[in-house]
Design a protein around this motif. Structure first.
Motif, PDB file in Angstrom:
ATOM      1  N   GLN A   1      48.000 -45.654 -29.244  1.00 58.06           N
ATOM      2  CA  GLN A   1      48.759 -46.271 -30.333  1.00 58.06           C
ATOM      3  C   GLN A   1      50.056 -45.516 -30.612  1.00 58.06           C
ATOM      4  O   GLN A   1      51.110 -46.120 -30.831  1.00 58.06           O
ATOM      5  CB  GLN A   1      47.888 -46.319 -31.594  1.00 58.06           C
ATOM      6  CG  GLN A   1      46.742 -47.308 -31.511  1.00 58.06           C
ATOM      7  CD  GLN A   1      45.767 -47.169 -32.655  1.00 58.06           C
ATOM      8  OE1 GLN A   1      45.594 -46.070 -33.205  1.00 58.06           O
ATOM      9  NE2 GLN A   1      45.115 -48.271 -33.030  1.00 58.06           N
ATOM     10  N   ALA A   2      49.975 -44.181 -30.603  1.00 56.32           N
ATOM     11  CA  ALA A   2      51.178 -43.378 -30.822  1.00 56.32           C
ATOM     12  C   ALA A   2      52.181 -43.598 -29.700  1.00 56.32           C
ATOM     13  O   ALA A   2      53.396 -43.664 -29.945  1.00 56.32           O
ATOM     14  CB  ALA A   2      50.808 -41.906 -30.912  1.00 56.32           C
ATOM     15  N   ALA A   3      51.689 -43.717 -28.492  1.00 58.30           N
ATOM     16  CA  ALA A   3      52.576 -43.941 -27.346  1.00 58.30           C
ATOM     17  C   ALA A   3      53.316 -45.259 -27.501  1.00 58.30           C
ATOM     18  O   ALA A   3      54.533 -45.337 -27.263  1.00 58.30           O
ATOM     19  CB  ALA A   3      51.761 -43.916 -26.054  1.00 58.30           C
ATOM     20  N   ARG A   4      52.614 -46.347 -27.881  1.00 60.03           N
ATOM     21  CA  ARG A   4      53.260 -47.663 -28.050  1.00 60.03           C
ATOM     22  C   ARG A   4      54.286 -47.611 -29.180  1.00 60.03           C
ATOM     23  O   ARG A   4      55.387 -48.150 -29.059  1.00 60.03           O
ATOM     24  CB  ARG A   4      52.196 -48.724 -28.360  1.00 60.03           C
ATOM     25  CG  ARG A   4      51.367 -49.126 -27.163  1.00 60.03           C
ATOM     26  CD  ARG A   4      50.616 -50.428 -27.427  1.00 60.03           C
ATOM     27  NE  ARG A   4      49.696 -50.299 -28.558  1.00 60.03           N
ATOM     28  CZ  ARG A   4      48.434 -49.895 -28.447  1.00 60.03           C
ATOM     29  NH1 ARG A   4      47.946 -49.559 -27.255  1.00 60.03           N
ATOM     30  NH2 ARG A   4      47.663 -49.818 -29.509  1.00 60.03           N
ATOM     31  N   GLU A   5      53.951 -46.910 -30.272  1.00 60.16           N
ATOM     32  CA  GLU A   5      54.855 -46.829 -31.419  1.00 60.16           C
ATOM     33  C   GLU A   5      56.143 -46.082 -31.078  1.00 60.16           C
ATOM     34  O   GLU A   5      57.231 -46.433 -31.547  1.00 60.16           O
ATOM     35  CB  GLU A   5      54.132 -46.138 -32.578  1.00 60.16           C
ATOM     36  CG  GLU A   5      54.932 -46.010 -33.848  1.00 60.16           C
ATOM     37  CD  GLU A   5      55.085 -47.339 -34.580  1.00 60.16           C
ATOM     38  OE1 GLU A   5      56.052 -47.473 -35.350  1.00 60.16           O
ATOM     39  OE2 GLU A   5      54.239 -48.231 -34.364  1.00 60.16           O
ATOM     40  N   LEU A   6      56.024 -45.062 -30.232  1.00 61.32           N
ATOM     41  CA  LEU A   6      57.168 -44.199 -29.924  1.00 61.32           C
ATOM     42  C   LEU A   6      57.863 -44.563 -28.626  1.00 61.32           C
ATOM     43  O   LEU A   6      58.895 -43.973 -28.293  1.00 61.32           O
ATOM     44  CB  LEU A   6      56.705 -42.741 -29.856  1.00 61.32           C
ATOM     45  CG  LEU A   6      56.113 -42.167 -31.147  1.00 61.32           C
ATOM     46  CD1 LEU A   6      55.543 -40.778 -30.902  1.00 61.32           C
ATOM     47  CD2 LEU A   6      57.176 -42.107 -32.242  1.00 61.32           C
ATOM     48  N   GLY A   7      57.310 -45.499 -27.891  1.00 57.11           N
ATOM     49  CA  GLY A   7      57.905 -45.852 -26.611  1.00 57.11           C
ATOM     50  C   GLY A   7      57.694 -44.788 -25.558  1.00 57.11           C
ATOM     51  O   GLY A   7      58.544 -44.601 -24.668  1.00 57.11           O
ATOM     52  N   LEU A   8      56.583 -44.069 -25.654  1.00 56.53           N
ATOM     53  CA  LEU A   8      56.253 -43.026 -24.684  1.00 56.53           C
ATOM     54  C   LEU A   8      55.031 -43.440 -23.884  1.00 56.53           C
ATOM     55  O   LEU A   8      54.337 -44.399 -24.228  1.00 56.53           O
ATOM     56  CB  LEU A   8      55.939 -41.698 -25.405  1.00 56.53           C
ATOM     57  CG  LEU A   8      57.047 -41.088 -26.267  1.00 56.53           C
ATOM     58  CD1 LEU A   8      56.495 -39.883 -27.030  1.00 56.53           C
ATOM     59  CD2 LEU A   8      58.231 -40.668 -25.403  1.00 56.53           C
ATOM     60  N   THR A   9      54.768 -42.715 -22.842  1.00 57.48           N
ATOM     61  CA  THR A   9      53.502 -42.873 -22.136  1.00 57.48           C
ATOM     62  C   THR A   9      52.423 -42.064 -22.855  1.00 57.48           C
ATOM     63  O   THR A   9      52.735 -41.186 -23.674  1.00 57.48           O
ATOM     64  CB  THR A   9      53.615 -42.376 -20.686  1.00 57.48           C
ATOM     65  OG1 THR A   9      53.858 -40.951 -20.708  1.00 57.48           O
ATOM     66  CG2 THR A   9      54.742 -43.081 -19.944  1.00 57.48           C
ATOM     67  N   GLY A  10      51.174 -42.353 -22.518  1.00 55.87           N
ATOM     68  CA  GLY A  10      50.082 -41.562 -23.089  1.00 55.87           C
ATOM     69  C   GLY A  10      50.208 -40.092 -22.716  1.00 55.87           C
ATOM     70  O   GLY A  10      49.947 -39.203 -23.534  1.00 55.87           O
ATOM     71  N   ASP A  11      50.632 -39.837 -21.476  1.00 59.11           N
ATOM     72  CA  ASP A  11      50.820 -38.461 -21.035  1.00 59.11           C
ATOM     73  C   ASP A  11      51.934 -37.780 -21.822  1.00 59.11           C
ATOM     74  O   ASP A  11      51.883 -36.570 -22.092  1.00 59.11           O
ATOM     75  CB  ASP A  11      51.139 -38.417 -19.538  1.00 59.11           C
ATOM     76  CG  ASP A  11      49.929 -38.707 -18.670  1.00 59.11           C
ATOM     77  OD1 ASP A  11      48.806 -38.628 -19.197  1.00 59.11           O
ATOM     78  OD2 ASP A  11      50.116 -39.031 -17.482  1.00 59.11           O
ATOM     79  N   GLY A  12      52.958 -38.555 -22.198  1.00 59.19           N
ATOM     80  CA  GLY A  12      54.059 -37.985 -22.969  1.00 59.19           C
ATOM     81  C   GLY A  12      53.593 -37.527 -24.342  1.00 59.19           C
ATOM     82  O   GLY A  12      53.965 -36.442 -24.819  1.00 59.19           O
ATOM     83  N   VAL A  13      52.757 -38.341 -25.014  1.00 54.92           N
ATOM     84  CA  VAL A  13      52.213 -37.956 -26.317  1.00 54.92           C
ATOM     85  C   VAL A  13      51.323 -36.725 -26.172  1.00 54.92           C
ATOM     86  O   VAL A  13      51.407 -35.772 -26.969  1.00 54.92           O
ATOM     87  CB  VAL A  13      51.416 -39.122 -26.934  1.00 54.92           C
ATOM     88  CG1 VAL A  13      50.684 -38.666 -28.201  1.00 54.92           C
ATOM     89  CG2 VAL A  13      52.338 -40.282 -27.254  1.00 54.92           C
TER      90      VAL A  13
END
Length: 209
Positions: free
Chosen positions: A157-169
């Motif tokens: 969810q954080a990844a979608r909100e921030l436009g990042l990948t899961g690995d990025g979060v």
């Protein structure tokens, strides 16, 4: 044991009792400034029991404000002058408050020509409040990751909100956990609030900057 010896022990014990009860911070040091004996009032200024001051350098515990003062005293002691010596000092008291004052050292010995010990007394002149801790610094992305995490968002969810990948979060969370020595995400959020990174009393959670 002879009577004279018993009298000596009695008077020594009385002197030590008086030494411990004196409200003024006092220590006995060797001629090099190494603490041999300190009373509770002196130890309290350092936030430690008296026994733990033994062997410590008094000028490391109480930092001189003028090195020239120390050099003059060292030279005078080397020449066995028996004046009273004063050094302006500052130190960090328990609780983080910085204090300043004066150390007074009086050379004392039992016989003329004997290398003296130093009877050191501390006079507290004042103090400066400890500076307030500044909030921990985080990047804007790290602040938003923490806010989403505090609101219950998953990594995805954080990844979608921030436009990042899961690995990025996960990368940002790992860096924050290592920086603050947090064992898990719950502790990471708690640290963020304690360090002033997240605004208290605000919902949904938001970074302070």
């Amino acid at each position: 044991m002879k009577a004279g010896g018993l009298d000596g022990v009695v008077w020594r014990n009385r002197a030590l009792t008086l030494f411990d009860r004196v409200a003024v911070p006092v220590a006995v040091c060797d001629v090099y400034g190494t603490v041999v004996l300190a009373n509770p009032a002196m130890a309290a200024e350092c936030g430690t029991p008296p026994g733990r001051l033994r062997g410590r350098d008094v000028l490391e515990l109480f930092r001189p404000q003028e090195e020239a003062q120390v050099e003059r005293i060292a030279e005078a002691l080397r020449l066995r002058h028996r004046s009273r010596y004063q050094v302006s000092v500052r130190w960090r008291a328990p609780g983080g408050v910085e204090r300043y004052g004066e150390l007074t050292a009086d050379p004392v010995s039992e016989a003329v020509g004997e290398t003296p010990s130093l009877l050191v007394m501390l006079r507290v002149a004042g103090e400066r409040a400890a500076p307030e801790a500044e909030p921990a610094r985080v990047t804007p992305v790290e602040g938003r990751v923490l806010a989403l995490l505090a609101g219950g968002a998953s990594t995805a969810q954080a990844a979608r909100e921030l436009g990042l990948t899961g690995d990025g979060v996960t990368y940002h969370l790992r860096r924050l956990s290592a920086r603050w020595d947090a064992a898990n995400r719950t502790e990471l959020v708690a640290r963020a609030y304690a360090l002033g990174v997240l605004r208290p009393g605000v919902w949904p959670p938001a970074p302070t900057e």
